[in-house]
Design a protein around this motif. Structure first.
Motif, PDB file in Angstrom:
ATOM      1  N   GLN A   1       0.816  -1.211   0.000  1.00 20.06           N
ATOM      2  CA  GLN A   1       0.000   0.000   0.000  1.00 20.06           C
ATOM      3  C   GLN A   1       0.855   1.270   0.000  1.00 20.06           C
ATOM      4  OE1 GLN A   1      -3.377  -0.222   2.608  1.00 20.06           O
ATOM      5  NE2 GLN A   1      -3.591   2.001   2.638  1.00 20.06           N
ATOM      6  N   THR A   2       0.538   2.166  -0.941  1.00 20.37           N
ATOM      7  CA  THR A   2       1.251   3.429  -1.022  1.00 20.37           C
ATOM      8  C   THR A   2       0.390   4.448  -1.752  1.00 20.37           C
ATOM      9  OG1 THR A   2       3.160   4.581  -1.983  1.00 20.37           O
ATOM     10  CG2 THR A   2       2.426   2.627  -3.142  1.00 20.37           C
ATOM     11  N   ASP A   3       0.537   5.703  -1.395  1.00 15.90           N
ATOM     12  CA  ASP A   3      -0.170   6.767  -2.111  1.00 15.90           C
ATOM     13  C   ASP A   3       0.757   7.519  -3.045  1.00 15.90           C
ATOM     14  OD1 ASP A   3      -2.745   6.332  -1.132  1.00 15.90           O
ATOM     15  OD2 ASP A   3      -2.202   7.271   0.780  1.00 15.90           O
ATOM     16  N   GLU A   4       1.997   7.055  -3.150  1.00 19.92           N
ATOM     17  CA  GLU A   4       2.945   7.696  -4.054  1.00 19.92           C
ATOM     18  C   GLU A   4       2.546   7.437  -5.507  1.00 19.92           C
ATOM     19  OE1 GLU A   4       5.364   9.540  -3.159  1.00 19.92           O
ATOM     20  OE2 GLU A   4       6.067   8.898  -1.180  1.00 19.92           O
ATOM     21  N   ARG A   5       3.055   8.294  -6.408  1.00 23.93           N
ATOM     22  CA  ARG A   5       2.875   8.021  -7.840  1.00 23.93           C
ATOM     23  C   ARG A   5       3.908   6.953  -8.212  1.00 23.93           C
ATOM     24  NH1 ARG A   5       4.689  10.230 -12.644  1.00 23.93           N
ATOM     25  NH2 ARG A   5       6.050  11.667 -11.567  1.00 23.93           N
ATOM     26  N   VAL A   6       3.411   5.750  -8.435  1.00 24.01           N
ATOM     27  CA  VAL A   6       4.297   4.616  -8.690  1.00 24.01           C
ATOM     28  C   VAL A   6       4.388   4.395 -10.198  1.00 24.01           C
ATOM     29  CG1 VAL A   6       4.674   2.152  -8.284  1.00 24.01           C
ATOM     30  CG2 VAL A   6       3.585   3.555  -6.533  1.00 24.01           C
ATOM     31  N   GLU A   7       5.586   4.308 -10.716  1.00 23.85           N
ATOM     32  CA  GLU A   7       5.751   3.930 -12.121  1.00 23.85           C
ATOM     33  C   GLU A   7       6.385   2.539 -12.174  1.00 23.85           C
ATOM     34  OE1 GLU A   7       5.683   5.841 -15.392  1.00 23.85           O
ATOM     35  OE2 GLU A   7       5.720   7.925 -14.714  1.00 23.85           O
ATOM     36  N   SER A   8       6.693   2.103 -13.372  1.00 23.40           N
ATOM     37  CA  SER A   8       7.108   0.705 -13.541  1.00 23.40           C
ATOM     38  C   SER A   8       8.304   0.303 -12.672  1.00 23.40           C
ATOM     39  CB  SER A   8       7.421   0.436 -15.010  1.00 23.40           C
ATOM     40  OG  SER A   8       6.303   0.745 -15.803  1.00 23.40           O
ATOM     41  N   LEU A   9       9.332   1.170 -12.595  1.00 29.61           N
ATOM     42  CA  LEU A   9      10.525   0.785 -11.833  1.00 29.61           C
ATOM     43  C   LEU A   9      10.185   0.578 -10.358  1.00 29.61           C
ATOM     44  CD1 LEU A   9      13.597   0.264 -11.757  1.00 29.61           C
ATOM     45  CD2 LEU A   9      13.912   2.712 -11.319  1.00 29.61           C
ATOM     46  N   GLY A  10       9.417   1.487  -9.785  1.00 35.11           N
ATOM     47  CA  GLY A  10       9.020   1.358  -8.376  1.00 35.11           C
ATOM     48  C   GLY A  10       8.187   0.112  -8.149  1.00 35.11           C
ATOM     49  N   ALA A  11       7.259  -0.135  -9.076  1.00 31.04           N
ATOM     50  CA  ALA A  11       6.421  -1.333  -8.959  1.00 31.04           C
ATOM     51  C   ALA A  11       7.293  -2.580  -9.042  1.00 31.04           C
ATOM     52  CB  ALA A  11       5.363  -1.346 -10.057  1.00 31.04           C
ATOM     53  N   ALA A  12       8.235  -2.583  -9.992  1.00 31.97           N
ATOM     54  CA  ALA A  12       9.097  -3.759 -10.165  1.00 31.97           C
ATOM     55  C   ALA A  12       9.952  -4.014  -8.924  1.00 31.97           C
ATOM     56  CB  ALA A  12       9.982  -3.582 -11.397  1.00 31.97           C
ATOM     57  N   LYS A  13      10.420  -2.934  -8.290  1.00 36.26           N
ATOM     58  CA  LYS A  13      11.243  -3.114  -7.080  1.00 36.26           C
ATOM     59  C   LYS A  13      10.424  -3.723  -5.949  1.00 36.26           C
ATOM     60  CE  LYS A  13      14.504   0.690  -7.670  1.00 36.26           C
ATOM     61  NZ  LYS A  13      14.895   1.986  -7.078  1.00 36.26           N
ATOM     62  N   ALA A  14       9.193  -3.223  -5.789  1.00 35.07           N
ATOM     63  CA  ALA A  14       8.337  -3.780  -4.730  1.00 35.07           C
ATOM     64  C   ALA A  14       7.988  -5.239  -5.056  1.00 35.07           C
ATOM     65  CB  ALA A  14       7.071  -2.942  -4.581  1.00 35.07           C
TER      66      ALA A  14
END
Ligand SMILES: Cc1cc2nc3c(=O)[nH]c(=O)nc-3n(C[C@H](O)[C@H](O)[C@H](O)COP(=O)(O)OP(=O)(O)OC[C@H]3O[C@@H](n4cnc5c(N)ncnc54)[C@H](O)[C@@H]3O)c2cc1C
Ligand SMILES: Nc1ncnc2c1ncn2[C@@H]1O[C@H](COP(=O)(O)O)[C@@H](O)[C@H]1O
Lengths: 308, 250
Positions: free
Chosen positions: B87-100
């Protein structure tokens, strides 16, 4: 600044799209190198060396790169990337497959399918099936991106770059090429054709696509399709035009029996002239068509072929 | 084998988007949201693998705001066994999603992870490839067929020239293309049952990752509008216009 462009290959030759990606690199400005990776790619490297604006072609000739598998190609790019401020590839299935790997391993974002260069760190790209255009700025030291070929005019072939071998040994224990079924056609490539004629669900069957072939022969056109026509098995997947298929921007696009869903428009609405042939006068395709003809395609197509 | 499926909450594919008047972004207020269509295909593939007895457990995961739990519940209704919400309210793009997602892969150790090939909001087409790179697993992107055979994965890929088949060592990452399958609809009793299936919430901090995008969204504009043209009355008129007005044929 120095820029590396990954060369795209097609049928053992340098693909047209590479000249468009080099144009995007020129718009950024700086020294431009082209990387040709593959097996027996001498001729491709020579063709790349003729692209205007390229100072050096780097050739990684090895069986491990033969089918452009993402794992070894990604590793090669990672090994070379430290010399560059930007690494570019065409937004093709090869470029899309490998570039995000480079970006992730360098811990930088990747910009997909840019359509304009504002400055060395700021670019425009379509989002939401092209229903919005985002201007995006990247703070990363290395910019990794794919380029929409139709948005940049190809550079000329008057250059004379040096050609050097790259000695980076990469092996690949993870993936193995098994085989491929490539569409063979004497027609121009969809992405590069001056004229494209596409059929949709309204064509009714794969056999009926012969109605488009006669016209395509006369116009020197490539043949495309909507997703519905591909899903129904009328034609193979490589013919799909749209948000999640191929992007085309020919001089003339003829949409036959295609309703004009936003996902289809995303792939063709930058065409210079659009013709729509559809029996439903309310079909959304008419909202983007320069010339609309309402009627039954089974009557219109034979007549059109005879009058061209 | 365990299968992990990544799902993203996006605008419904039928909705025509609007750009905000101040050009800061697209306007998503009161807009219908849904599971990304390629993720529906991913969930369907995982559930079919379970129905065939190839998969033993299907775990759905998303990275996003609280509301993204709706899409996890949809995945559970479609047949996933449990869900993980980063769960996050940050603007997540592909790299952030991939890291999580890489952290979730590390913790869950799925043999197969399935993602969509592309999110229809960002049109990025990156996350699966990034996840594969970060986890050191092979990738089979744009899949139109996936077969588990002798401890390996055979993936048929939709490429620009046609179809390519690759064999991958397991564990592996797959991204779905349109022809992989036709997703089912969730049935009402399954939607009810899904409410009781386990849904675990984690934060990026707990996973030890930064998910916020470092890219600056400078502005968002509507595309140049195409002027609708004219209707022609006959094939003769069409040919004449193309020759003499548009001059695109000779
Ligand atoms: C995630 C996602 C991705 C997608 N990606 C793409 C994509 O990349 N490309 C794409 O094209 N679509 C894509 N789509 C699908 C898109 O939403 C539409 O469903 C699709 O484009 C419809 O195809 P169509 O126009 O051929 O079929 P339809 O919408 O069924 O239209 C058929 C048309 O043919 C006309 N017609 C029928 N018979 C005749 C006749 N005898 N003479 C004349 N006209 C006739 C009808 O009036 C109708 O307008 C995607 C959808 C999703 C959800
Ligand atoms: N925030 C997210 N949470 C979960 N999965 C995601 C997220 N973003 C992307 N994905 C997955 O990656 C696929 C491709 O997205 P993208 O590469 O961002 O276009 C999607 O279809 C999802 O399967």
């Amino acid at each position: 600044m120095s820029i590396l462009v990954l060369a795209e290959q097609h049928d053992g030759q340098l693909a047209e799209t590479t000249a468009h990606v080099v144009a995007a690199a020129k718009a950024i400005g700086g020294d431009i190198d082209v990387l040709v990776a593959g097996e027996h790619v001498g001729a491709i490297a020579e063709a790349a060396a003729r692209l205007d604006g390229v100072s050096r072609v780097r050739v990684a000739d090895s069986a491990v790169y033969a089918h452009q598998l993402a794992e070894p190609l990604g590793e090669l790019l990672v090994a070379l990337a430290d010399d560059y401020s930007h690494v570019l590839a065409a937004a093709t299935t090869t470029g899309k497959n490998v570039m995000p790997r480079l970006a992730a391993l360098k811990d930088v974002a990747q910009l997909s399918e840019i359509i304009a260069v504002e400055s060395a760190d700021t670019f425009k790209r379509p989002i939401y099936a092209g229903n919005a255009i985002a201007t995006v700025q990247s703070p990363d030291a290395l910019k990794v991106m794919t380029v929409r070929a139709t948005a940049f005019d190809a550079v000329a072939e008057t250059g004379a770059a040096s050609v050097e071998a790259v000695e980076t040994v990469v092996d690949n224990a993870l993936s193995r090429f098994v085989g491929e079924e490539l569409a063979s056609s004497d027609r121009p490539e969809l992405g590069a054709a001056k004229v494209v004629i596409s059929g949709g669900r309204g064509m009714g069957s794969g056999d009926n696509f012969t109605l488009l072939e006669g016209i395509a022969d006369k116009l020197g056109a490539a043949i495309g399709a909507s997703r519905a026509a591909v899903d129904a098995g009328f034609v193979p997947n490589d013919m799909q035009v749209g948000q999640t298929g191929k992007i085309v921007a020919p001089e003339l696009y003829i949409a036959v029996g295609i309703s004009g869903a936003i996902q289809h428009l995303a792939g063709m609405k930058d065409s210079k002239v659009i013709v729509a042939i559809n029996k439903d006068e309310e079909a959304p395709i008419f909202q983007v068509a320069d010339y609309g003809l309402v009627g039954d395609l089974f009557e219109i197509l034979p007549e059109l072929e005879s009058k061209l | 084998m365990k299968v992990l499926v990544a799902v993203k909450r996006v605008i419904d594919y039928n909705v025509k988007i609007r750009v905000k008047p101040d050009n800061s972004d697209v306007d998503l207020t009161n807009v219908k949201m849904a599971m990304n269509p390629f993720c529906e295909i991913a969930v369907e593939e995982a559930v079919r693998l379970k129905e065939k007895g190839v998969a033993t457990e299907v775990v759905a995961v998303t990275v996003g705001p609280k509301a993204a739990q709706e899409q996890l519940r949809t995945a559970l209704a479609l047949g996933a066994d449990r869900a993980i919400h980063v769960q996050t309210d940050e603007r997540v793009e592909s790299l952030g999603a991939a890291k999580a997602l890489a952290k979730v892969v590390e913790a869950e150790q799925p043999e197969l992870t399935i993602l969509g090939k592309q999110a229809i909001d960002s049109d990025n087409n990156q996350t699966g490839q990034m996840l594969a790179a970060l986890t050191g697993r092979p990738q089979g992107t744009f899949a139109s067929a996936v077969v588990v055979e002798d401890g390996k994965l055979k993936v048929t890929r939709e490429i620009d020239g046609g179809l390519q088949t690759v064999e991958l060592a397991l564990p592996a990452i797959v991204t779905t293309d349109l022809r992989l399958n036709e997703p089912r609809y969730a049935k009402l009793p399954d939607i009810m049952k899904a409410k009781k299936k386990p849904l675990d919430t984690k934060t990026p901090e707990e996973l030890g990752v930064e998910v916020a995008s470092r890219l600056t969204l400078v502005k968002v504009e509507p595309p140049a509008e195409r002027q609708g043209g004219v209707k022609v009355g006959s094939v003769d008129e069409l040919v004449d216009k193309l020759k003499n007005e548009a001059k695109v044929i000779s």
